[in-house]
Enzyme design. Structure first.
Site, mmCIF file in Angstrom:
data_model
loop_
_atom_site.group_PDB
_atom_site.id
_atom_site.type_symbol
_atom_site.label_atom_id
_atom_site.label_comp_id
_atom_site.label_asym_id
_atom_site.label_seq_id
_atom_site.Cartn_x
_atom_site.Cartn_y
_atom_site.Cartn_z
ATOM 1 N N ARG A 102 -9.080 35.343 37.095
ATOM 2 C CA ARG A 102 -8.442 35.175 38.334
ATOM 3 C C ARG A 102 -7.407 36.243 38.274
ATOM 4 O O ARG A 102 -6.426 35.954 37.368
ATOM 5 C CB ARG A 102 -7.936 33.795 38.513
ATOM 6 C CG ARG A 102 -7.558 33.557 40.040
ATOM 7 C CD ARG A 102 -7.855 32.023 40.211
ATOM 8 N NE ARG A 102 -7.018 31.232 39.380
ATOM 9 C CZ ARG A 102 -6.440 30.085 40.037
ATOM 10 N NH1 ARG A 102 -6.491 29.676 41.172
ATOM 11 N NH2 ARG A 102 -5.453 29.342 39.412
ATOM 12 N N THR A 106 -3.329 37.936 43.380
ATOM 13 C CA THR A 106 -4.178 37.568 44.564
ATOM 14 C C THR A 106 -5.116 36.508 44.700
ATOM 15 O O THR A 106 -5.729 36.036 45.398
ATOM 16 C CB THR A 106 -4.968 39.043 44.843
ATOM 17 O OG1 THR A 106 -6.050 39.118 43.585
ATOM 18 C CG2 THR A 106 -4.593 40.444 44.857
ATOM 19 N N ASP A 197 -4.148 22.675 34.478
ATOM 20 C CA ASP A 197 -4.969 23.613 34.234
ATOM 21 C C ASP A 197 -5.938 23.191 33.247
ATOM 22 O O ASP A 197 -5.749 22.683 31.984
ATOM 23 C CB ASP A 197 -4.152 24.991 33.471
ATOM 24 C CG ASP A 197 -5.239 25.984 33.235
ATOM 25 O OD1 ASP A 197 -4.749 27.147 33.717
ATOM 26 O OD2 ASP A 197 -6.043 26.029 32.548
ATOM 27 N N ASP A 200 -6.546 24.970 29.843
ATOM 28 C CA ASP A 200 -5.359 24.884 28.923
ATOM 29 C C ASP A 200 -5.332 23.386 28.260
ATOM 30 O O ASP A 200 -5.118 23.184 26.931
ATOM 31 C CB ASP A 200 -4.244 24.928 29.616
ATOM 32 C CG ASP A 200 -3.649 26.428 29.958
ATOM 33 O OD1 ASP A 200 -4.421 27.392 29.147
ATOM 34 O OD2 ASP A 200 -2.874 26.580 30.674
HETATM 35 N N1 URA Z 1 -7.947 26.019 37.760
HETATM 36 C C1 URA Z 1 -7.473 24.660 37.011
HETATM 37 O O1 URA Z 1 -7.552 24.651 35.932
HETATM 38 N N2 URA Z 1 -6.759 23.721 37.796
HETATM 39 C C2 URA Z 1 -6.331 23.869 39.220
HETATM 40 O O2 URA Z 1 -5.520 22.991 39.552
HETATM 41 C C3 URA Z 1 -6.927 25.144 39.898
HETATM 42 C C4 URA Z 1 -7.644 25.919 39.071
#
Ligand code: URA
Length: 206
Positions: A102, A106, A197, A200
Site C-alpha cells: 500500500r 495514496t 495493524d 505488525d
Molecule cells: N490494515 C490493518 O492492518 N489495519 C487496519 O486498520 C487497516 C488496514
C-alpha cells in the site's frame, strides 16, 4: 454476493481479545488462528458436496464429501495469520500467495508478488484480515480472476463499511465473511475501532 457477519459468541470473544492493545503477538497469533477457524467454517458452509458410501462397523451408510477443491490465498503478510486454520480444517487445500503493497500517501495497492495454483473450477478462499479501503482486496480479486478464479469468498476479521462498499462495487460476485463491520476508517485508512495493524501485531513489528 453478500456479506455475512459471523455472530457466534466465540467469534465475538476472540475478536474482543484481538482488539485489546495489550494482547502480545504470541497470543494474538493464537487468537487470530482460532477466529480464522470460525470464519472458515462459516465461509465453507455452502460448498458443493457429493454423496459418499461409507461402511461403519455396523452397516453401510451414505455420507458427504466436498465435491470441489479448495484453494486458500493469503494476502501477504497479514493473511498468513489465517492460513494455518484453513490448512488444518482442509488438509487437501492448495495454497497460493498474493503480495500487495500500500502506497502510504495514496493508499493505492500494487501487486508485487503472485504465485497461484490452478483456480478454475475451485472455490477460492481469499484471506485478508482487514478489509479497510477495499482497494487491496479488489486488487487481489483482480489478480485471482485474471488467473481463472470463478468463485471467491473473502475471509476478513474486521471490515470497514467503506471497504465493503468498494469491493461490492468492483466485485459484486465476491462473497464476504467477516467477524465485524466496524465504524469506519480514520484519515490514515485504519479501521476504527479496529485492532491496529494486523501484520505488525501478528509478527511483533510494532
Ligand atoms: N490494515 C490493518 O492492518 N489495519 C487496519 O486498520 C487497516 C488496514
Amino acid at each position: 454476493m453478500g456479506v455475512q457477519v459471523v455472530d457466534h459468541p466465540l467469534a465475538k470473544a476472540l475478536l474482543a481479545a484481538l482488539r485489546d492493545r495489550t494482547t502480545p503477538p504470541p497470543l494474538f497469533r493464537l487468537l487470530a488462528k482460532r477466529l480464522a477457524l470460525v470464519l472458515c467454517m462459516e465461509a465453507t458452509r455452502n460448498v458443493p458436496t457429493a454423496p459418499v458410501e461409507v461402511e461403519t462397523p455396523l452397516s453401510r451408510t451414505t455420507g458427504l464429501r466436498l465435491a470441489k477443491p479448495l484453494v486458500a490465498v493469503p494476502v501477504l503478510r497479514a493473511g498468513l495469520g489465517m492460513l494455518e486454520a484453513v490448512t488444518e480444517l482442509f488438509p487437501e487445500v492448495t495454497v497460493g500467495y498474493v503480495g500487495l503493497e500500500r502506497d502510504h500517501a495514496t493508499f493505492e495497492p500494487s501487486l508485487y508478488y503472485s504465485k497461484l495454483p490452478p483456480l478454475d473450477g475451485r472455490t477460492v478462499l481469499l484471506l485478508d484480515p482487514m478489509l479497510a479501503t477495499g482497494a487491496s482486496a479488489a486488487a487481489a480479486c483482480n489478480a485471482l480472476e485474471r488467473a481463472g478464479a470463478e468463485e471467491i469468498t473473502l475471509l476478513s476479521v474486521v471490515s470497514a463499511p467503506e471497504g465493503i462498499a468498494h469491493l461490492q462495487l468492483l466485485h459484486p460476485e465476491v462473497s464476504i465473511v467477516t467477524a465485524s463491520i466496524d465504524d469506519g476508517l480514520n484519515h490514515h485508512a485504519y479501521i476504527v475501532p479496529g485492532l491496529g495493524d494486523f501484520g505488525d501485531r501478528l509478527f511483533g513489528t510494532l
